[in-house]
Design an enzyme around this catalytic site. Structure first.
Site, PDB file in Angstrom:
ATOM      1  N   HIS A  90       0.867  -1.190   0.000  1.00 56.19           N
ATOM      2  CA  HIS A  90       0.000   0.000   0.000  1.00 56.19           C
ATOM      3  C   HIS A  90       0.904   1.240   0.000  1.00 56.19           C
ATOM      4  O   HIS A  90       1.711   1.414  -0.902  1.00 56.19           O
ATOM      5  CB  HIS A  90      -0.925  -0.109   1.228  1.00 56.19           C
TER       6      HIS A  90
ATOM      7  N   ASP B  21       2.737   5.480  -6.630  1.00 54.84           N
ATOM      8  CA  ASP B  21       3.986   5.397  -5.886  1.00 54.84           C
ATOM      9  C   ASP B  21       5.212   5.282  -6.778  1.00 54.84           C
ATOM     10  O   ASP B  21       6.332   5.437  -6.306  1.00 54.84           O
ATOM     11  CB  ASP B  21       3.948   4.181  -4.943  1.00 54.84           C
TER      12      ASP B  21
ATOM     13  N   HIS C 190      -2.364  -2.269  -9.601  1.00 58.62           N
ATOM     14  CA  HIS C 190      -3.328  -1.649  -8.690  1.00 58.62           C
ATOM     15  C   HIS C 190      -4.595  -2.480  -8.704  1.00 58.62           C
ATOM     16  O   HIS C 190      -4.986  -2.995  -9.751  1.00 58.62           O
ATOM     17  CB  HIS C 190      -3.632  -0.210  -9.137  1.00 58.62           C
TER      18      HIS C 190
HETATM   19  N1  ACO Z   1       4.820  -7.151 -10.276  1.00 58.50           N
HETATM   20  C1  ACO Z   1       4.627  -8.366 -10.856  1.00 58.50           C
HETATM   21  N2  ACO Z   1       3.427  -8.974 -10.946  1.00 58.50           N
HETATM   22  C2  ACO Z   1       2.372  -8.327 -10.434  1.00 58.50           C
HETATM   23  C3  ACO Z   1       2.490  -7.066  -9.833  1.00 58.50           C
HETATM   24  C4  ACO Z   1       3.769  -6.476  -9.764  1.00 58.50           C
HETATM   25  N3  ACO Z   1       3.949  -5.286  -9.194  1.00 58.50           N
HETATM   26  N4  ACO Z   1       1.275  -6.659  -9.404  1.00 58.50           N
HETATM   27  C5  ACO Z   1       0.420  -7.644  -9.741  1.00 58.50           C
HETATM   28  N5  ACO Z   1       1.076  -8.640 -10.365  1.00 58.50           N
HETATM   29  C6  ACO Z   1       0.478  -9.870 -10.936  1.00 58.50           C
HETATM   30  C7  ACO Z   1       0.101 -10.867  -9.859  1.00 58.50           C
HETATM   31  O1  ACO Z   1       1.168 -11.756  -9.595  1.00 58.50           O
HETATM   32  C8  ACO Z   1      -1.081 -11.548 -10.478  1.00 58.50           C
HETATM   33  O2  ACO Z   1      -0.612 -12.441 -11.454  1.00 58.50           O
HETATM   34  P1  ACO Z   1      -1.433 -13.839 -11.748  1.00 58.50           P
HETATM   35  O3  ACO Z   1      -2.766 -13.412 -12.297  1.00 58.50           O
HETATM   36  O4  ACO Z   1      -0.567 -14.557 -12.730  1.00 58.50           O
HETATM   37  O5  ACO Z   1      -1.542 -14.531 -10.411  1.00 58.50           O
HETATM   38  C9  ACO Z   1      -1.791 -10.417 -11.229  1.00 58.50           C
HETATM   39  O6  ACO Z   1      -0.750  -9.479 -11.555  1.00 58.50           O
HETATM   40  C10 ACO Z   1      -2.874  -9.706 -10.414  1.00 58.50           C
HETATM   41  O7  ACO Z   1      -2.258  -9.205  -9.227  1.00 58.50           O
HETATM   42  P2  ACO Z   1      -2.876  -9.346  -7.771  1.00 58.50           P
HETATM   43  O8  ACO Z   1      -1.771  -9.410  -6.760  1.00 58.50           O
HETATM   44  O9  ACO Z   1      -3.892 -10.434  -7.745  1.00 58.50           O
HETATM   45  O10 ACO Z   1      -3.612  -7.939  -7.679  1.00 58.50           O
HETATM   46  P3  ACO Z   1      -4.131  -7.251  -6.379  1.00 58.50           P
HETATM   47  O11 ACO Z   1      -5.195  -6.335  -6.815  1.00 58.50           O
HETATM   48  O12 ACO Z   1      -4.444  -8.244  -5.319  1.00 58.50           O
HETATM   49  O13 ACO Z   1      -2.860  -6.409  -5.841  1.00 58.50           O
HETATM   50  C11 ACO Z   1      -1.240  -4.683  -5.630  1.00 58.50           C
HETATM   51  C12 ACO Z   1      -2.639  -5.076  -6.152  1.00 58.50           C
HETATM   52  C13 ACO Z   1      -1.099  -5.078  -4.150  1.00 58.50           C
HETATM   53  C14 ACO Z   1      -1.082  -3.175  -5.735  1.00 58.50           C
HETATM   54  C15 ACO Z   1      -0.170  -5.422  -6.482  1.00 58.50           C
HETATM   55  O14 ACO Z   1      -0.291  -5.009  -7.830  1.00 58.50           O
HETATM   56  C16 ACO Z   1       1.240  -5.152  -5.973  1.00 58.50           C
HETATM   57  O15 ACO Z   1       1.711  -5.849  -5.058  1.00 58.50           O
HETATM   58  N6  ACO Z   1       1.966  -4.135  -6.550  1.00 58.50           N
HETATM   59  C17 ACO Z   1       3.278  -3.774  -6.062  1.00 58.50           C
HETATM   60  C18 ACO Z   1       3.165  -2.944  -4.787  1.00 58.50           C
HETATM   61  C19 ACO Z   1       2.652  -1.539  -5.050  1.00 58.50           C
HETATM   62  O16 ACO Z   1       3.101  -0.836  -5.939  1.00 58.50           O
HETATM   63  N7  ACO Z   1       1.720  -1.094  -4.182  1.00 58.50           N
HETATM   64  C20 ACO Z   1       1.138   0.250  -4.250  1.00 58.50           C
HETATM   65  C21 ACO Z   1      -0.289   0.213  -4.687  1.00 58.50           C
HETATM   66  S1  ACO Z   1      -0.939   1.847  -4.869  1.00 58.50           S
HETATM   67  C22 ACO Z   1      -1.229   2.334  -3.308  1.00 58.50           C
HETATM   68  O17 ACO Z   1      -1.552   1.610  -2.426  1.00 58.50           O
HETATM   69  C23 ACO Z   1      -1.089   3.746  -3.025  1.00 58.50           C
END
Ligand code: ACO
Length: 435
Positions: A267, A369, A309
């Site tokens: 987050h 971010d 996201h």
């Molecule tokens: N790098 C690589 N793969 C990713 C990433 C990433 N940053 N984000 C998502 N994915 C992949 C997942 O592995 C998943 O793949 P799959 O379908 O093969 O299993 C798919 O994309 C969907 O991702 P989820 O994790 O299911 O998406 P969710 O909505 O639960 O998570 C989150 C969203 C937490 C933001 C995630 O994208 C992440 O961890 N990003 C990196 C951390 C980040 O930048 N956080 C800031 C968010 S903005 C904020 O809070 C202000």
């Protein structure tokens, strides 16, 4: 909100139940499943809230497919161009933009309440010097409840408003002092003649021994960043504030819970994690594709920080605006080679990722971010303060959402159910008879 219905048929029993289908001003229609358990005896299962609206709200609208973000109906790009953070705070709290007099009164009210109780100052020195400023912030914001008993009737709208103003006014002081304590530097009191962001910079950087004039470019860029982070509907930290507040916990405790939720790298902690990742990339000398490949590898916990996201399946509109400020700031300021190199790496990484099939298929775009950390670095803000500034900006969103929930007058404690998968009906075995 017009109401249609959706009929659910239980295949096992043939029993039907009609559930209200609620139509929002904008966004997907929403099935009200409140009667489902009573009618069919079933819960719904939706870990992570993939399809679940947890409340109604009239504060912030976002459309993740189209990359739209609006506060009280005003598009974020218009607010970013024409407004100020305190005007946005007024908008979020009161529901519409202020006239000139309303804004002046609001700004003056916030500006004149930035001091902390002297006794609260001693809380900071109870922490270890190497404490993360977010840890200090969680503690100190929670402790505010011990200082404002006289205005903590959560059923009194005037008390709720005073609390909102208090939090917005005091958060920069708490944030700056968390940093000053960790640096072993004296606390600097706020100055009422300065603007909100100038004051924050003043409390962060000025020394009693020297004159300090906040850089107007930095103050302006910071104001913009605060606008972009002010609210974001039901994200993890806001949902936490609502859940904590649903027990009628006091608002300072609820906001402290929100700060704790924001801290996580998935987050608000992501901005710090992005910079660490970009530094690792630069230090490693490896090609960017190697990092993109690691992010795709399901056996590797590494993710591209600042990418992806839950709601935005398109470019995060805040990232677009921040990217622009980032360029301006790095051009206008005397930024170091390292900061420029980080920005170059970020842009190159974005390009590689956005051309990669894995990221394209999953609609993974840079989020807010991805670039905010570079701006903070260019401003000379230390990495462990990035999430603190996010918390400072989001405070207005948290308290406005909490206030909306309280003012609806139909508050029920947030109490999710579960799908139990553990053992049942075991026989207690005395300790001397256990294997
Ligand atoms: N790098 C690589 N793969 C990713 C990433 C990433 N940053 N984000 C998502 N994915 C992949 C997942 O592995 C998943 O793949 P799959 O379908 O093969 O299993 C798919 O994309 C969907 O991702 P989820 O994790 O299911 O998406 P969710 O909505 O639960 O998570 C989150 C969203 C937490 C933001 C995630 O994208 C992440 O961890 N990003 C990196 C951390 C980040 O930048 N956080 C800031 C968010 S903005 C904020 O809070 C202000």
């Amino acid at each position: 909100m017009s109401t249609d219905t959706v009929t659910i048929i239980d295949d096992a029993t043939g029993k039907k139940v009609q559930l209200p289908l609620l139509t929002p001003t904008s966004g997907p229609k929403t099935i009200d499943i409140g009667a489902l358990y009573k009618e069919l005896g079933y819960f719904t299962y939706d870990p992570g809230f993939m399809s679940t609206a947890s409340c109604t709200s009239a504060i912030t609208f976002l459309d993740g497919q189209k990359g739209i973000l609006q506060y009280r109906g005003y598009p974020i790009d218009q607010l970013a161009e024409h407004s100020s953070y305190l005007e946005v705070c007024y908008l979020l709290i009161n529901g519409d933009l202020p006239n000139k007099q309303e804004l002046e009164e609001f700004v003056s009210g916030i500006t004149n309440h930035t001091m902390l109780h002297e006794a609260l100052k001693r809380f900071f020195s109870g922490f270890r010097r190497d404490a993360h400023p977010m840890a200090i912030m969680v503690g100190v914001v929670g402790a505010l409840a011990a200082f404002y008993h006289e205005h903590m009737d959560i059923h009194n709208p005037e008390h709720r408003l005073i609390t909102a103003h208090r939090l917005i006014a005091k958060m920069p002081t708490i944030a700056a002092w968390s940093y000053r304590y960790a640096m072993g530097k004296p606390f600097v009191y706020p100055v009422n003649s300065l603007s909100y962001t100038e004051n924050f910079l003043h409390m962060m950087y000025s020394m009693p021994t020297e004159e300090y004039t906040p850089n107007p470019l930095l103050a302006k860029a910071l104001d913009l960043i605060l606008i972009l982070h002010a609210d974001h509907e039901q994200n993890a930290s806001t949902a936490t504030v609502r859940l904590a507040g649903s027990s009628d916990a006091n608002p300072f405790a609820a906001v402290a819970a929100g700060i704790a939720a924001l801290w996580g790298p998935a987050h608000g902690g992501a901005n710090e994690a992005v910079i660490r990742m970009l530094m690792d990339i630069n230090e490693s000398g490896k090609p960017l594709q190697a990092f993109v490949d690691r992010a795709k590898d399901k056996n590797d916990s590494f993710r591209l920080m600042g990418f992806g996201h839950r709601v935005y399946k398109n470019y995060d509109p805040r990232a677009t605006l921040i990217r622009k400020i980032c360029h301006q700031l790095l051009n206008d300021m005397e930024s170091t080679g390292e900061q420029k190199k980080l920005l170059e790496t970020a842009m190159a990484l974005e390009k590689v990722a956005l051309e990669d099939e894995y990221f394209v298929q999953r609609n993974l775009y840079p989020n807010v971010d991805f670039y905010s950390g570079i701006i903070f670095l260019a401003m000379g803000i230390p990495m462990n303060m990035f999430t603190v500034i996010f918390a400072m900006a989001r405070t207005v969103g948290w308290i406005t959402q909490w206030n909306e929930m309280q003012s609806e007058g139909k508050l029920r404690i947030g109490r999710p159910r579960q799908l139990y998968v553990g053992l049942i009906d075991l026989e207690y075995v005395p300790i001397n008879k256990r294997k």
